[in-house]
Write a protein that holds these residues in place. Structure first.
Motif, PDB file in Angstrom:
ATOM      1  N   LEU A  27     -14.198   5.537 -13.280  1.00 21.95           N
ATOM      2  CA  LEU A  27     -13.805   4.813 -12.063  1.00 21.95           C
ATOM      3  C   LEU A  27     -12.295   4.599 -12.015  1.00 21.95           C
ATOM      4  CD1 LEU A  27     -16.545   2.075 -11.566  1.00 21.95           C
ATOM      5  CD2 LEU A  27     -15.972   3.961 -10.045  1.00 21.95           C
ATOM      6  N   THR A  28     -11.709   4.273 -13.145  1.00 24.94           N
ATOM      7  CA  THR A  28     -10.257   4.065 -13.184  1.00 24.94           C
ATOM      8  C   THR A  28      -9.525   5.349 -12.814  1.00 24.94           C
ATOM      9  OG1 THR A  28     -10.641   2.542 -15.003  1.00 24.94           O
ATOM     10  CG2 THR A  28      -8.377   3.141 -14.592  1.00 24.94           C
ATOM     11  N   LEU A  29      -9.973   6.449 -13.397  1.00 29.05           N
ATOM     12  CA  LEU A  29      -9.362   7.744 -13.080  1.00 29.05           C
ATOM     13  C   LEU A  29      -9.498   8.058 -11.593  1.00 29.05           C
ATOM     14  CD1 LEU A  29     -10.465   9.997 -16.071  1.00 29.05           C
ATOM     15  CD2 LEU A  29      -8.136   9.688 -15.269  1.00 29.05           C
ATOM     16  N   PHE A  30     -10.708   7.870 -11.058  1.00 29.36           N
ATOM     17  CA  PHE A  30     -10.979   8.229  -9.668  1.00 29.36           C
ATOM     18  C   PHE A  30     -10.132   7.384  -8.719  1.00 29.36           C
ATOM     19  CE2 PHE A  30     -13.470   7.350  -5.796  1.00 29.36           C
ATOM     20  CZ  PHE A  30     -13.474   8.633  -5.249  1.00 29.36           C
ATOM     21  N   VAL A  31     -10.177   6.061  -8.894  1.00 30.97           N
ATOM     22  CA  VAL A  31      -9.455   5.175  -7.975  1.00 30.97           C
ATOM     23  C   VAL A  31      -7.955   5.408  -8.079  1.00 30.97           C
ATOM     24  CG1 VAL A  31      -8.996   2.768  -7.378  1.00 30.97           C
ATOM     25  CG2 VAL A  31     -11.279   3.461  -8.017  1.00 30.97           C
ATOM     26  N   SER A  32      -7.483   5.613  -9.285  1.00 30.39           N
ATOM     27  CA  SER A  32      -6.059   5.860  -9.468  1.00 30.39           C
ATOM     28  C   SER A  32      -5.641   7.151  -8.750  1.00 30.39           C
ATOM     29  CB  SER A  32      -5.760   5.949 -10.958  1.00 30.39           C
ATOM     30  OG  SER A  32      -4.407   6.165 -11.159  1.00 30.39           O
ATOM     31  N   ALA A  33      -6.488   8.182  -8.849  1.00 30.10           N
ATOM     32  CA  ALA A  33      -6.181   9.457  -8.192  1.00 30.10           C
ATOM     33  C   ALA A  33      -6.156   9.278  -6.677  1.00 30.10           C
ATOM     34  CB  ALA A  33      -7.219  10.508  -8.590  1.00 30.10           C
ATOM     35  N   VAL A  34      -7.154   8.578  -6.129  1.00 31.79           N
ATOM     36  CA  VAL A  34      -7.224   8.381  -4.671  1.00 31.79           C
ATOM     37  C   VAL A  34      -6.010   7.585  -4.197  1.00 31.79           C
ATOM     38  CG1 VAL A  34      -8.509   7.229  -2.833  1.00 31.79           C
ATOM     39  CG2 VAL A  34      -9.733   8.550  -4.566  1.00 31.79           C
ATOM     40  N   MET A  35      -5.679   6.530  -4.925  1.00 32.15           N
ATOM     41  CA  MET A  35      -4.554   5.687  -4.525  1.00 32.15           C
ATOM     42  C   MET A  35      -3.231   6.465  -4.596  1.00 32.15           C
ATOM     43  SD  MET A  35      -5.518   2.849  -3.482  1.00 32.15           S
ATOM     44  CE  MET A  35      -7.130   2.159  -3.310  1.00 32.15           C
ATOM     45  N   ALA A  36      -3.084   7.297  -5.604  1.00 38.42           N
ATOM     46  CA  ALA A  36      -1.863   8.097  -5.731  1.00 38.42           C
ATOM     47  C   ALA A  36      -1.783   9.096  -4.580  1.00 38.42           C
ATOM     48  CB  ALA A  36      -1.848   8.828  -7.066  1.00 38.42           C
ATOM     49  N   PHE A  37      -2.918   9.689  -4.219  1.00 35.34           N
ATOM     50  CA  PHE A  37      -2.953  10.623  -3.097  1.00 35.34           C
ATOM     51  C   PHE A  37      -2.478   9.925  -1.819  1.00 35.34           C
ATOM     52  CE2 PHE A  37      -5.213  12.391   0.551  1.00 35.34           C
ATOM     53  CZ  PHE A  37      -4.898  13.736   0.454  1.00 35.34           C
ATOM     54  N   LEU A  38      -3.049   8.739  -1.555  1.00 31.29           N
ATOM     55  CA  LEU A  38      -2.674   7.985  -0.353  1.00 31.29           C
ATOM     56  C   LEU A  38      -1.201   7.588  -0.396  1.00 31.29           C
ATOM     57  CD1 LEU A  38      -5.809   5.675   0.050  1.00 31.29           C
ATOM     58  CD2 LEU A  38      -5.234   7.720   1.371  1.00 31.29           C
ATOM     59  N   ALA A  39      -0.726   7.239  -1.586  1.00 34.73           N
ATOM     60  CA  ALA A  39       0.691   6.850  -1.728  1.00 34.73           C
ATOM     61  C   ALA A  39       1.608   8.032  -1.406  1.00 34.73           C
ATOM     62  CB  ALA A  39       0.954   6.338  -3.146  1.00 34.73           C
ATOM     63  N   VAL A  40       1.201   9.236  -1.833  1.00 39.51           N
ATOM     64  CA  VAL A  40       2.010  10.431  -1.541  1.00 39.51           C
ATOM     65  C   VAL A  40       2.097  10.642  -0.030  1.00 39.51           C
ATOM     66  CG1 VAL A  40       2.062  12.953  -1.715  1.00 39.51           C
ATOM     67  CG2 VAL A  40       1.583  11.585  -3.730  1.00 39.51           C
ATOM     68  N   LEU A 272       7.381  10.182  -9.320  1.00 39.32           N
ATOM     69  CA  LEU A 272       7.485   8.862  -9.963  1.00 39.32           C
ATOM     70  C   LEU A 272       6.189   8.058  -9.823  1.00 39.32           C
ATOM     71  CD1 LEU A 272      11.073   7.778  -8.837  1.00 39.32           C
ATOM     72  CD2 LEU A 272      10.373   8.680 -11.043  1.00 39.32           C
ATOM     73  N   ILE A 273       5.308   8.497  -8.912  1.00 36.12           N
ATOM     74  CA  ILE A 273       4.086   7.703  -8.650  1.00 36.12           C
ATOM     75  C   ILE A 273       3.216   7.544  -9.904  1.00 36.12           C
ATOM     76  CG2 ILE A 273       1.882   7.737  -7.365  1.00 36.12           C
ATOM     77  CD1 ILE A 273       3.506   8.661  -4.941  1.00 36.12           C
ATOM     78  N   PRO A 274       2.945   8.617 -10.684  1.00 39.32           N
ATOM     79  CA  PRO A 274       2.143   8.411 -11.906  1.00 39.32           C
ATOM     80  C   PRO A 274       2.791   7.428 -12.871  1.00 39.32           C
ATOM     81  CG  PRO A 274       2.257  10.739 -11.381  1.00 39.32           C
ATOM     82  CD  PRO A 274       3.223  10.052 -10.471  1.00 39.32           C
ATOM     83  N   LEU A 275       4.127   7.485 -12.966  1.00 40.03           N
ATOM     84  CA  LEU A 275       4.824   6.556 -13.853  1.00 40.03           C
ATOM     85  C   LEU A 275       4.643   5.117 -13.359  1.00 40.03           C
ATOM     86  CD1 LEU A 275       6.753   6.228 -16.270  1.00 40.03           C
ATOM     87  CD2 LEU A 275       8.644   6.421 -14.657  1.00 40.03           C
TER      88      LEU A 275
END
Lengths: 297, 224
Positions: A27-40, A272-275
């Motif tokens: 869940l952490t991986l999934f939500v983090s990926a979705v949020m990073a996508f939206l942030a991009v 920089l988003i992953p960082l």
């Protein structure tokens, strides 16, 4: 640097002290990926708006239009006077009276191609292009009033200001969305970390029994969630970048919808988003872990 | 080493014991006995700062246990080996990893290699080193818990009913390991309701026998 290195390399023995929890990890991986996508995407929209608005505002700021009264008797004299005033005004680099064809092209979207321009009293338009320093608008207006009666100077302020205001609001919305995404990531990581800590009450109790300090126990959770958030964000950023690369592109004049993306050095920002996701996860997990450990005394 | 000075403790407003005093001198051997519910486990938990006294003072290695922060408590636990009746292992780790856990959490994992094999041989669990705790018998688990308690060479070993779940032979084996540790200079405190074990130990070790009953600690021995 050492903290970062410790975080990445970790202590395999310490990591093994806390059992892996599959569901929270996924869940952490999934939500983090979705949020990073939206942030991009939000970042791309914000930066593109900024770019397009700057381009338009720059164009409008450099140009102005002088409109002469549509009087066939005085038209030629007014045109000569106006050109004389404009050409002797410091800060104006070029002046050009629009031809009849150009004026017809401007009216065509509203009246169609068959407009009998010759038969209509049309005002004469003069395009003014300022140089880098610009000119004294109020001074020019005063001189025109005195020497070219009825001439109206449009320096595009009425267009530029609402455009800049709208662009500023879109930028603000974009950054607000990014902040909200960051806050959501922090909240989600906090919840996941709390769930993991609650599920490992017995493990924490045993670790304490054998002399583990809070920092040691917290580190196992913090490292795990930080790496998961960072890894998920990398996936999200890659997906977001791919979407932007394959999306239809247009030039700036083509508008915001066709030109969303990053240009040049702007590509550093999504990297920089992953960082940032990892930093948010680090502090969210650390705070949650220490609070939980304080309560579980 | 550890000193309880007029300590009181209770649950839900009911006093379990009051104004209890106890001193664990270096190298001493204590049995703590008494009926179920008398507060033996609570008393032991006070001795390793797992609980804080409601009244009175607990001093652990010359420090006021009530004033220790969590990190200081952790540091004191590294000098106190604790053996629980239910052993309390991390079931996802092998027995060897569980025994090495006190070294791991104190950043001394590199010392584990030598000590560990020696300890596994000492408690007779070399063959079970890579098994998970649920795969071991009660006696094997107790011996593993004892090995975990002593791997950091603590000054004090506190054991709560260490022979509660094992047969007579195994309880004698665990007791002999604890006596051996005492002869090495370790301070031992064992809570047990098993009087036969206490009687068996009397010939091998000079133990102080304490009875916790009706909220008070009494010196016992002669009647045993």
């Amino acid at each position: 640097m050492k903290v970062l290195l410790d975080l990445i390399v970790g202590d395999p023995q310490a990591d093994r002290s806390v059992p892996q929890t599959g569901m929270t990890a996924r869940l952490t991986l999934f939500v983090s990926a979705v949020m990073a996508f939206l942030a991009v995407i939000a970042l791309a929209v914000s930066l593109t708006t900024n770019r397009v608005a700057s381009l338009w505002a720059e164009d409008l700021a450099e140009s102005a239009t002088l409109r002469l009264p549509a009087d066939p008797v005085t038209a030629d004299a007014l045109l000569l006077s106006a050109l004389d005033v404009l050409e002797t005004t410091p800060g104006i680099s070029s002046v050009r009276a629009l031809s009849q064809d150009e004026q017809q092209a401007l009216l065509e979207p509203w009246f169609g191609p068959d407009l009998p321009l010759d038969a209509l009293p049309m005002p004469q338009l003069i395009e003014i292009v300022a140089d880098g320093d610009g000119y004294d608008v109020d001074g020019l207006r005063a001189r025109l009033t005195a020497q070219v009666p009825g001439a109206i100077l449009d320096d595009h302020t009425a267009w530029r200001e609402p455009l800049l205001g709208a662009a500023s609001r879109v930028r603000l919305i974009g950054w607000s969305v990014i902040l909200l995404i960051g806050a959501t990531v922090a909240a989600m990581i906090t919840l996941a970390a709390q769930a993991a800590l609650a599920a490992n009450v017995q493990v924490i109790s045993v670790l304490r029994l054998v002399g583990a300090k809070d920092a040691y126990i917290a580190r196992a959770f913090v490292r795990r969630f930080t790496l998961r958030a960072g890894a998920g964000a990398i996936v999200g950023v890659v997906c977001g970048a791919l979407v932007l690369l394959v999306a239809p592109q247009g030039d700036a004049a083509g508008g915001l919808l066709l030109g969303v993306g990053f240009e040049g050095a702007e590509w550093i920002l999504p990297l920089l988003i992953p960082l940032l996701a990892a930093i948010v996860a680090f502090f969210a997990t650390r705070t949650a872990a220490f609070r939980r450990l304080r309560e579980q005394t | 080493m550890i000193e309880l000075d007029n300590v009181s403790y209770g649950y839900g407003g009911n006093a379990l014991f009051s104004q209890v005093s106890l001193t664990l001198a270096p190298g001493s051997f204590h049995f703590l006995t008494g009926p179920s519910g008398a507060g033996k486990t609570t008393l032991l938990r006070l001795c390793y700062a797992d609980l804080r006294a409601m009244k009175g003072k607990v001093r652990i290695f010359e420090q006021d246990a009530g004033a220790l922060d969590r990190d200081a408590v952790a540091m004191s636990r590294r000098r106190i080996g604790v053996v629980h009746q239910d052993c309390r292992f991390l079931d996802h780790l092998s027995i060897a990893e569980n025994i090495a856990l006190p070294l791991t959490v104190s950043g001394r994992a590199n010392e584990a290699a030598g000590n560990l094999q020696e300890l596994l041989n000492w408690v007779g669990l070399a063959a079970q080193a890579h098994q998970l705790p649920p795969e071991l018998s009660g006696g094997e688990r107790q011996r593993a818990a004892l090995a975990r308690a002593v791997i950091v060479s603590p000054d004090v070993i506190i054991a709560d009913e260490p022979t509660g779940n094992v047969d007579w032979d195994m309880s004698q084996r665990i007791l002999s390991l604890l006596i051996e540790l005492n002869k090495m200079g370790k301070t031992i405190l064992i809570a047990t309701h098993d009087l036969t074990m206490i009687r068996a130990a009397k010939s091998d070790v000079s133990a102080r026998i304490l009875r916790l009953s009706d909220g008070q600690i009494l010196q016992a021995g002669a009647e045993l």
